[in-house]
Write an enzyme that holds these catalytic residues in place. Structure first.
Site, PDB file in Angstrom:
ATOM      1  N   CYS A   1      13.738  10.933   7.009  1.00 53.81           N
ATOM      2  CA  CYS A   1      13.701  10.733   8.460  1.00 53.81           C
ATOM      3  C   CYS A   1      15.090  10.810   9.087  1.00 53.81           C
ATOM      4  O   CYS A   1      15.233  11.240  10.219  1.00 53.81           O
ATOM      5  CB  CYS A   1      13.063   9.383   8.778  1.00 53.81           C
TER       6      CYS A   1
ATOM      7  N   SER B   1      -0.385   7.797  -1.759  1.00 52.10           N
ATOM      8  CA  SER B   1      -1.308   8.087  -2.857  1.00 52.10           C
ATOM      9  C   SER B   1      -0.656   8.811  -4.031  1.00 52.10           C
ATOM     10  O   SER B   1      -1.064   8.634  -5.177  1.00 52.10           O
ATOM     11  CB  SER B   1      -2.484   8.919  -2.333  1.00 52.10           C
TER      12      SER B   1
ATOM     13  N   GLU C   1       9.075   2.120  11.132  1.00 54.55           N
ATOM     14  CA  GLU C   1      10.180   3.086  11.012  1.00 54.55           C
ATOM     15  C   GLU C   1       9.528   4.433  10.813  1.00 54.55           C
ATOM     16  O   GLU C   1       8.928   4.692   9.773  1.00 54.55           O
ATOM     17  CB  GLU C   1      11.101   2.718   9.840  1.00 54.55           C
TER      18      GLU C   1
ATOM     19  N   LYS D   1       0.886  -1.165   0.000  1.00 50.95           N
ATOM     20  CA  LYS D   1       0.000   0.000   0.000  1.00 50.95           C
ATOM     21  C   LYS D   1       0.920   1.209   0.000  1.00 50.95           C
ATOM     22  O   LYS D   1       1.504   1.551   1.018  1.00 50.95           O
ATOM     23  CB  LYS D   1      -0.918   0.002   1.228  1.00 50.95           C
TER      24      LYS D   1
END
Length: 452
Positions: free
Chosen positions: A260, A155, A226, A152
């Site tokens: 990150c 978008s 994560e 998934k």
């Protein structure tokens, strides 16, 4: 679901979301494919994974252009991302079997051991900032361990998601063993709840992680997270300032600051803070916005307009509370989601740029009295993903690295992910590990076999 070019605002393509029935059908097919796939040999899986690496390299131009078009990073960074994906495929193709070899153990049995069996379909909920790499660093070990993969993706990068499915299909992996689910976040619970799905991994925001972790707990599924980071970059007085400043800025500006593990808080011993700041300022002010599809461009856009709003609000609120802008601090006017490289000083605890993750080209310089205070400030965070520490005393560097609360500490180097090293965080940066032998064992059944 729309893919929009961040540099121009132009619509690239629109995708229709799968219905609940279509999602269930794909998950069922994935599970059926896994029943046969789990019996394949490591040699066979390795052959397919090596082919995936070859396809990535042969299609590097196509896939890099797709990454840049959909999420806006500089084309040079996109080339590197595709190459790194090929590397992780090769790494696990070559090493997975040895990583999962039976482990003999002493007990009261004639023979006792730990064996490592695949779990089944694993759902990956992935972000847009490294739309290929984040997926492959999950998929390569998961598939080599004998699991199936369900993706998934964010978008705004559905083109990348479908291209990744294409890579595994064209590499020869069994039909349906890796599938992309073109769905929004609202349909994730149904996938996690599906009895065939055995685990879930997410890379993303702290909020997204908490939601997925809650669902994984609700349905008793293994999870790895994560999440965000507010990585400290510690510069001690004996450090090579020239090199430290160069790496600091490079780390902060990777993917226009949308990573990150980017260095976000520059924690510098007081009597070298001024020269360090001067070097950082000169380097950051050299970045200029441009077309991310051109090699010479130094500053790419942020991935979406709302991300520009978010970083701008963090800066403005911090300035209202007393932070000082040394450089930048504003949007870049014109077309595209650009934000100027920004340096803030006079930052204190409680300000958004101190407490929160800043996902954009914003650096905070925090002078400290000594190395003791440097460690205290570094650990004064809700996050614990990566950290970088700079000193010419390697023994001291190792000692201090052990005191930093983070999943990874790099002494005199850029914090990065590497297939050979475990990757992940603590505190609000998540739990579990990806990559290396530790990562491949996250999604296997570590089974005890006792024989007498």
């Amino acid at each position: 679901m729309k893919s929009i070019n961040p540099a121009t605002g132009e619509l690239i393509k629109e995708y229709s979301e799968m219905s609940e029935g279509q999602v269930k059908e794909v998950v069922d097919l994935n599970f059926e494919a896994w029943k046969g796939y789990r019996e394949t040999s490591f040699a066979q899986r390795s052959q397919w994974m090596q082919k995936a690496a070859e396809l990535l390299r042969s299609r590097r131009e196509e896939y890099a252009r797709l990454i840049t078009a959909e999420m806006g990073k500089r084309i040079a960074e996109s080339y590197s991302e595709v190459e790194k994906c090929a590397w992780v495929c090769e790494y696990y193709a070559e090493n997975a079997e040895q990583m999962l070899v039976d482990e003999l153990m002493e007990s009261d049995a004639t023979k006792s051991m730990a064996v490592f069996n695949p779990l089944g379909p694993v759902l990956a909920v992935m972000p847009w900032n490294f739309p290929f790499w984040q997926v492959f660093r999950f998929a390569a070990p998961a598939l080599m361990a004998g699991n199936a993969g369900l993706l998934k993706h964010a978008s705004n990068v559905q083109g990348c998601a479908l291209a990744i499915e294409e890579v595994f299909r064209d590499a020869g992996f069994p039909e349906n063993i890796f599938r992309t689910l073109v769905i929004s976040s609202s349909k994730v619970e149904a996938v996690i709840a599906h009895p065939a799905v055995k685990a879930v991994t997410l890379t993303g925001s702290e909020y997204a992680g908490s939601q997925v972790a809650s669902l994984a707990g609700k349905y008793l599924k293994k999870s790895v997270l994560e999440l965000g980071g507010s990585d400290p970059f510690i510069v001690l007085a004996d450090a090579d300032l020239e090199k430290a400043a160069k790496v600091a800025v490079g780390s902060r500006m990777i993917t226009s600051g949308q990573t990150c593990i980017a260095a976000k808080r520059f924690i510098v011993e007081q009597h070298v803070a001024a020269p360090f700041l001067e070097k950082v300022k000169a380097l950051m002010e050299a970045y200029e916005p441009g077309d991310p599809g051109k090699e010479e461009t130094s500053l790419a856009p942020l991935a979406r307009p709302d991300l520009v709003d978010d970083i701008d609000n963090q800066v403005k609120k911090s300035v209202e509370q007393g932070a000082q802008i040394i450089s930048g601090g504003s949007r870049v006017e014109g077309i595209g989601n650009y934000y100027s490289p920004t340096i803030l000083t006079n930052v204190s605890r409680g300000m958004p740029v101190y407490m929160e993750e800043t996902f954009g080209p914003v650096a905070v310089v925090l002078p400290v009295e000594d190395e003791k205070e440097a460690i205290e400030v570094a650990n004064d965070s809700l996050y614990g993903l990566g950290a970088s520490l700079w000193t010419s005393d390697l023994k001291k560097g190792e000692e201090l690295a052990r005191k930093i609360e983070a999943g990874a500490v790099f002494v005199n180097g850029l914090v990065k992910s590497d297939p050979r090293l475990p990757f992940g965080g603590i505190k609000n940066s998540g739990y579990g590990r990806e990559l290396s032998g530790y990562g491949i064992k996250e999604f296997v059944n570590i089974k005890t076999v006792w024989i007498k």
